[in-house]
Write a protein that holds these residues in place. Structure first.
Motif, PDB file in Angstrom:
ATOM      1  N   GLY A  54      -9.732   3.303  -5.843  1.00  0.00           N
ATOM      2  CA  GLY A  54      -9.513   2.166  -4.944  1.00  0.00           C
ATOM      3  C   GLY A  54      -9.074   0.924  -5.686  1.00  0.00           C
ATOM      4  O   GLY A  54      -8.186   0.192  -5.232  1.00  0.00           O
ATOM      5  N   ILE A  88      -5.408   1.389  -6.715  1.00  0.00           N
ATOM      6  CA  ILE A  88      -4.442   1.380  -5.610  1.00  0.00           C
ATOM      7  C   ILE A  88      -4.322   0.003  -4.972  1.00  0.00           C
ATOM      8  O   ILE A  88      -3.258  -0.373  -4.496  1.00  0.00           O
ATOM      9  CB  ILE A  88      -4.829   2.443  -4.562  1.00  0.00           C
ATOM     10  N   LEU A 134       1.341   0.296  -1.812  1.00  0.00           N
ATOM     11  CA  LEU A 134       0.609   1.261  -0.999  1.00  0.00           C
ATOM     12  C   LEU A 134      -0.744   0.691  -0.597  1.00  0.00           C
ATOM     13  O   LEU A 134      -1.142   0.764   0.574  1.00  0.00           O
ATOM     14  CB  LEU A 134       0.418   2.572  -1.764  1.00  0.00           C
ATOM     15  N   GLY A 135      -1.445   0.100  -1.548  1.00  0.00           N
ATOM     16  CA  GLY A 135      -2.751  -0.493  -1.267  1.00  0.00           C
ATOM     17  C   GLY A 135      -2.658  -1.624  -0.267  1.00  0.00           C
ATOM     18  O   GLY A 135      -3.491  -1.752   0.639  1.00  0.00           O
ATOM     19  N   GLN A 136      -1.634  -2.465  -0.397  1.00  0.00           N
ATOM     20  CA  GLN A 136      -1.456  -3.574   0.542  1.00  0.00           C
ATOM     21  C   GLN A 136      -1.111  -3.053   1.935  1.00  0.00           C
ATOM     22  O   GLN A 136      -1.564  -3.590   2.939  1.00  0.00           O
ATOM     23  CB  GLN A 136      -0.369  -4.528   0.030  1.00  0.00           C
ATOM     24  N   GLY A 137      -0.319  -1.986   1.997  1.00  0.00           N
ATOM     25  CA  GLY A 137       0.008  -1.376   3.290  1.00  0.00           C
ATOM     26  C   GLY A 137      -1.227  -0.784   3.960  1.00  0.00           C
ATOM     27  O   GLY A 137      -1.432  -0.935   5.170  1.00  0.00           O
ATOM     28  N   ILE A 138      -2.063  -0.117   3.172  1.00  0.00           N
ATOM     29  CA  ILE A 138      -3.304   0.442   3.712  1.00  0.00           C
ATOM     30  C   ILE A 138      -4.196  -0.684   4.228  1.00  0.00           C
ATOM     31  O   ILE A 138      -4.803  -0.571   5.293  1.00  0.00           O
ATOM     32  CB  ILE A 138      -4.034   1.280   2.644  1.00  0.00           C
ATOM     33  N   LEU A 139      -4.268  -1.788   3.488  1.00  0.00           N
ATOM     34  CA  LEU A 139      -5.068  -2.932   3.911  1.00  0.00           C
ATOM     35  C   LEU A 139      -4.567  -3.502   5.228  1.00  0.00           C
ATOM     36  O   LEU A 139      -5.355  -3.797   6.128  1.00  0.00           O
ATOM     37  CB  LEU A 139      -5.056  -4.007   2.821  1.00  0.00           C
ATOM     38  N   ARG A 140      -3.244  -3.639   5.372  1.00  0.00           N
ATOM     39  CA  ARG A 140      -2.678  -4.167   6.624  1.00  0.00           C
ATOM     40  C   ARG A 140      -2.972  -3.244   7.796  1.00  0.00           C
ATOM     41  O   ARG A 140      -3.389  -3.693   8.864  1.00  0.00           O
ATOM     42  CB  ARG A 140      -1.176  -4.369   6.472  1.00  0.00           C
ATOM     43  N   VAL A 141      -2.761  -1.942   7.605  1.00  0.00           N
ATOM     44  CA  VAL A 141      -3.001  -0.976   8.685  1.00  0.00           C
ATOM     45  C   VAL A 141      -4.476  -0.955   9.073  1.00  0.00           C
ATOM     46  O   VAL A 141      -4.821  -0.956  10.263  1.00  0.00           O
ATOM     47  CB  VAL A 141      -2.523   0.437   8.264  1.00  0.00           C
ATOM     48  N   THR A 142      -5.357  -0.976   8.081  1.00  0.00           N
ATOM     49  CA  THR A 142      -6.791  -0.984   8.357  1.00  0.00           C
ATOM     50  C   THR A 142      -7.192  -2.254   9.099  1.00  0.00           C
ATOM     51  O   THR A 142      -7.989  -2.212  10.037  1.00  0.00           O
ATOM     52  CB  THR A 142      -7.595  -0.858   7.047  1.00  0.00           C
TER      53      THR A 142
END
Length: 69
Positions: free
Chosen positions: A41, A44, A49-57
């Motif tokens: 974690g 990433i 990718l990590g920033q995209g996951i953060l936005r989606v979450t």
């Protein structure tokens, strides 16, 4: 580039470790898996990718919060 390669390697290790049966894991084995996931974690998080996951979450959490009102 090195961070992404290490992150991919750790992701593969996590998948392999989690596929094992729960009964076959010792307490130390479970702790090691948690440490590996935390390191993954951290690696990433600063990437795209990590920033995209953060936005989606975040959007998912906002949607759930608004739906519960």
């Amino acid at each position: 580039m090195l961070t992404i390669n290490v992150a991919v390697l750790l992701a593969i290790i996590v998948v392999v470790r989690l596929r094992r049966r729960t009964e076959a894991r010792s307490r130390n084995d479970e702790r090691l898996t948690v440490v590996i996931v935390l390191v993954l974690g951290i690696l990433i998080a600063p990437t795209e990718l990590g920033q995209g996951i953060l936005r989606v979450t975040g959007q998912l959490a906002d949607g759930i919060t608004q739906a519960s009102r």
